[in-house]
Scaffold this motif. Structure first.
Motif, short mmCIF file in Angstrom:
data_model
loop_
_atom_site.label_atom_id
_atom_site.label_comp_id
_atom_site.label_asym_id
_atom_site.label_seq_id
_atom_site.Cartn_x
_atom_site.Cartn_y
_atom_site.Cartn_z
N PRO A 1 0.83 -1.21 0.00
CA PRO A 1 0.00 0.00 0.00
C PRO A 1 0.87 1.26 0.00
CG PRO A 1 -0.82 -1.59 1.61
CD PRO A 1 0.48 -2.14 1.12
N VAL A 2 0.43 2.28 -0.72
CA VAL A 2 1.13 3.55 -0.75
C VAL A 2 1.00 4.21 0.62
CG1 VAL A 2 1.27 5.81 -1.86
CG2 VAL A 2 0.72 3.77 -3.21
N VAL A 3 2.10 4.75 1.13
CA VAL A 3 2.11 5.31 2.48
C VAL A 3 2.35 6.82 2.44
CG1 VAL A 3 2.95 3.15 3.46
CG2 VAL A 3 4.60 4.93 2.81
N GLU A 4 1.96 7.49 3.51
CA GLU A 4 2.30 8.89 3.72
C GLU A 4 3.55 8.95 4.59
OE1 GLU A 4 0.62 12.83 6.09
OE2 GLU A 4 -0.82 11.45 5.14
N SER A 5 4.51 9.76 4.17
CA SER A 5 5.77 9.92 4.90
C SER A 5 5.88 11.36 5.38
CB SER A 5 6.96 9.57 3.98
OG SER A 5 8.19 9.78 4.63
N ARG A 6 5.98 11.53 6.68
CA ARG A 6 6.07 12.86 7.27
C ARG A 6 7.51 13.13 7.70
NH1 ARG A 6 0.50 13.00 11.00
NH2 ARG A 6 -0.96 12.74 9.24
N GLN A 7 8.04 14.25 7.24
CA GLN A 7 9.44 14.60 7.49
C GLN A 7 9.54 15.71 8.53
OE1 GLN A 7 11.60 12.73 5.37
NE2 GLN A 7 9.67 11.84 4.70
N VAL A 8 10.60 15.66 9.33
CA VAL A 8 10.94 16.74 10.26
C VAL A 8 12.41 17.08 10.05
CG1 VAL A 8 11.14 17.45 12.67
CG2 VAL A 8 9.21 16.02 11.95
N ASP A 9 12.69 18.31 9.65
CA ASP A 9 14.08 18.75 9.39
C ASP A 9 14.79 17.84 8.39
OD1 ASP A 9 13.78 20.86 11.18
OD2 ASP A 9 14.42 19.63 12.89
N GLY A 10 14.04 17.42 7.35
CA GLY A 10 14.63 16.60 6.30
C GLY A 10 14.78 15.14 6.64
N VAL A 11 14.32 14.71 7.82
CA VAL A 11 14.45 13.32 8.25
C VAL A 11 13.06 12.72 8.41
CG1 VAL A 11 15.29 11.78 10.07
CG2 VAL A 11 16.62 13.80 9.44
N CYS A 12 12.88 11.49 7.91
CA CYS A 12 11.59 10.82 8.05
C CYS A 12 11.26 10.64 9.53
CB CYS A 12 11.62 9.46 7.35
SG CYS A 12 10.09 8.52 7.52
N ASP A 13 10.08 11.11 9.93
CA ASP A 13 9.65 11.03 11.32
C ASP A 13 8.56 9.98 11.51
OD1 ASP A 13 9.49 12.49 14.11
OD2 ASP A 13 7.41 12.32 13.42
N THR A 14 7.55 10.01 10.62
CA THR A 14 6.38 9.15 10.77
C THR A 14 5.95 8.64 9.41
OG1 THR A 14 5.63 10.46 12.68
CG2 THR A 14 3.99 9.05 11.61
N VAL A 15 5.55 7.37 9.36
CA VAL A 15 4.98 6.77 8.16
C VAL A 15 3.63 6.18 8.51
CG1 VAL A 15 5.20 4.91 6.45
CG2 VAL A 15 7.20 6.29 7.06
N ILE A 16 2.61 6.51 7.71
CA ILE A 16 1.26 6.01 7.93
C ILE A 16 0.86 5.12 6.77
CG2 ILE A 16 -1.15 6.63 8.34
CD1 ILE A 16 -0.17 9.41 9.18
N ALA A 17 0.47 3.90 7.08
CA ALA A 17 0.08 2.93 6.05
C ALA A 17 -1.36 2.46 6.29
CB ALA A 17 1.02 1.73 6.08
N PRO A 18 -2.21 2.60 5.26
CA PRO A 18 -1.99 3.30 3.99
C PRO A 18 -2.11 4.81 4.17
CG PRO A 18 -4.23 2.48 4.08
CD PRO A 18 -3.56 1.99 5.33
N ALA A 19 -1.72 5.57 3.15
CA ALA A 19 -1.80 7.03 3.22
C ALA A 19 -3.25 7.45 3.42
CB ALA A 19 -1.24 7.65 1.94
N PRO A 20 -3.56 8.19 4.48
CA PRO A 20 -4.95 8.57 4.75
C PRO A 20 -5.54 9.43 3.63
CG PRO A 20 -3.54 9.00 6.66
CD PRO A 20 -2.64 8.67 5.52
N GLY A 21 -6.75 9.10 3.23
CA GLY A 21 -7.47 9.92 2.27
C GLY A 21 -6.96 9.86 0.85
N LEU A 22 -6.03 8.95 0.57
CA LEU A 22 -5.52 8.83 -0.80
C LEU A 22 -6.51 8.04 -1.64
CD1 LEU A 22 -3.08 9.46 -2.66
CD2 LEU A 22 -2.19 7.20 -2.06
#
Length: 363
Positions: free
Chosen positions: A186-207
């Motif tokens: 499943p395609v995921v949402e990747s949330r970055q903080v200061d250029g570093v991956c912080d959180t990944v949500i599977a599957p990407a909400p609302g996609l």
């Protein structure tokens, strides 16, 4: 984590490690400490191996070609891996196959970067060294010609890209075997903080199903066109006008796929092992409606083991994965996975555990 995935299959691993302290060197039985940039070291290491694969993309391409000439299968092969090593080569090839990308070109100096900015509507633009960057390193957000000087000091070509007006970052993870079988997670949402991956949500909400399908099909097409064997992560921008654009490629198990360890029927690590050995691939479907991965970054508490008592007691379903690395501020030293039916609850549990282990919260 790749070694862990091979244990149930009875596989024997041999590891070439920079130092005895590297994460995999702490668990693999047969470890050779040496420099992956030295061809003689690589050749000596490869003797007796059935197949070679990687946990980073930095082994020189010419050395990999030499191993292939020696009869050692290398997966992914050098013709594919170069697209993960060199962003300029990647962009040229993606253009050739019609993959959607931000507007871009190689620039010669700060003045040329300013000229590119004019071509795409003005500053700001993104400048990247074509080799060696990761987790925000080797990437500059440039607002003027004066700010464009720093990237050229590295002495390697610089790629200029338009600043994309995006809603969020996505990742499409797929695995492909030598005989062409492929699976898509499943395609995921990747949330970055200061250029570093912080959180990944599977599957990407609302996609939506259409855009999700486009992302999976794009990743599968890129893998096929580039001849990728093993795991491929295609990092994407979801734009404000409803498109997807390719940001980066990684040809190895990837941070955006760590959720699969506990959230998918077959993890990215298990499927990568299967692919490089040309075994049938496993089911990539999720086990729960939502899985969240949060990276654990180093903070003020070097002994994160003390945090296990609180985190495990608070959330018996929590899965903690630590890498055996020395704790340094901001360094990725592990990750946590949570899963369940309610996204808000799953997000809160993962965020709490990651923050507690880091020491940014104490209760």
């Amino acid at each position: 984590m790749t070694h862990e995935a091979g244990i149930p299959l009875g596989l024997k691993f041999k590891l070439l490690s920079d130092t005895p302290q590297d994460s995999a060197a702490q668990v693999v039985g047969d470890v050779v400490v040496g420099d992956h940039r030295d061809l003689d070291t690589l050749r000596a290491f490869a003797r007796g191996c059935d197949v070679i694969t990687f946990d980073h993309e930095h082994v020189p391409i010419e050395h990999l070609r030499a191993l292939e000439a020696d009869g050692i299968p290398v997966r992914p092969g050098p013709d594919a891996l170069v697209h993960a090593q060199d962003k300029g080569v990647m962009r040229e090839r993606l253009d050739a196959i019609g993959a959607p990308c931000p507007r871009h070109r190689i620039v010669a100096d700060p003045a040329d970067a300013a000229a590119f900015a004019e071509e795409v509507g003005g500053f700001p633009v993104i400048l990247k060294t074509v080799r060696g960057g990761y987790d925000g390193k080797g990437v500059w957000f440039v607002r003027s010609q004066a700010e464009a000087e720093a990237p050229f000091k590295a002495g390697v070509p610089v790629l200029a890209e338009e600043k994309v007006d995006f809603v969020r970052e996505l990742a499409a993870n797929i695995v492909r075997s030598p005989h062409g079988q492929a699976v898509a997670y499943p395609v995921v949402e990747s949330r970055q903080v200061d250029g570093v991956c912080d959180t990944v949500i599977a599957p990407a909400p609302g996609l939506g199903a259409e855009l999700s399908g486009q992302a999976q099909e794009l990743a599968l097409r890129i893998a096929r066109e580039l001849g990728v064997v093993g795991h491929l992560a295609v990092e994407l921008f979801e734009t404000t006008d409803g498109r997807i654009l390719v940001n980066e490629l990684a040809m190895r198990p990837h941070n955006s796929g760590h959720w699969t360890q506990d959230g998918a029927v077959t993890s990215q690590f298990a499927n990568h092992v299967r692919a490089v050995l040309d075994l049938p691939l496993g089911d990539p479907r999720p086990r729960a409606p939502w899985t969240v991965m949060c990276n654990v970054l180093g903070g003020d508490y070097p002994d994160m083991y003390q945090g296990y008592l609180h985190c495990m007691a608070r959330d018996p379903q929590l899965k903690i994965h630590m890498y055996g690395k020395d704790v340094k501020p901001g360094r990725k030293v592990g990750h946590v996975n949570t899963f369940g039916d309610d996204l808000d609850d799953v997000l809160e549990r993962a965020r709490h555990a990651a923050d507690y282990l880091r020491g940014t919260i104490t209760e």
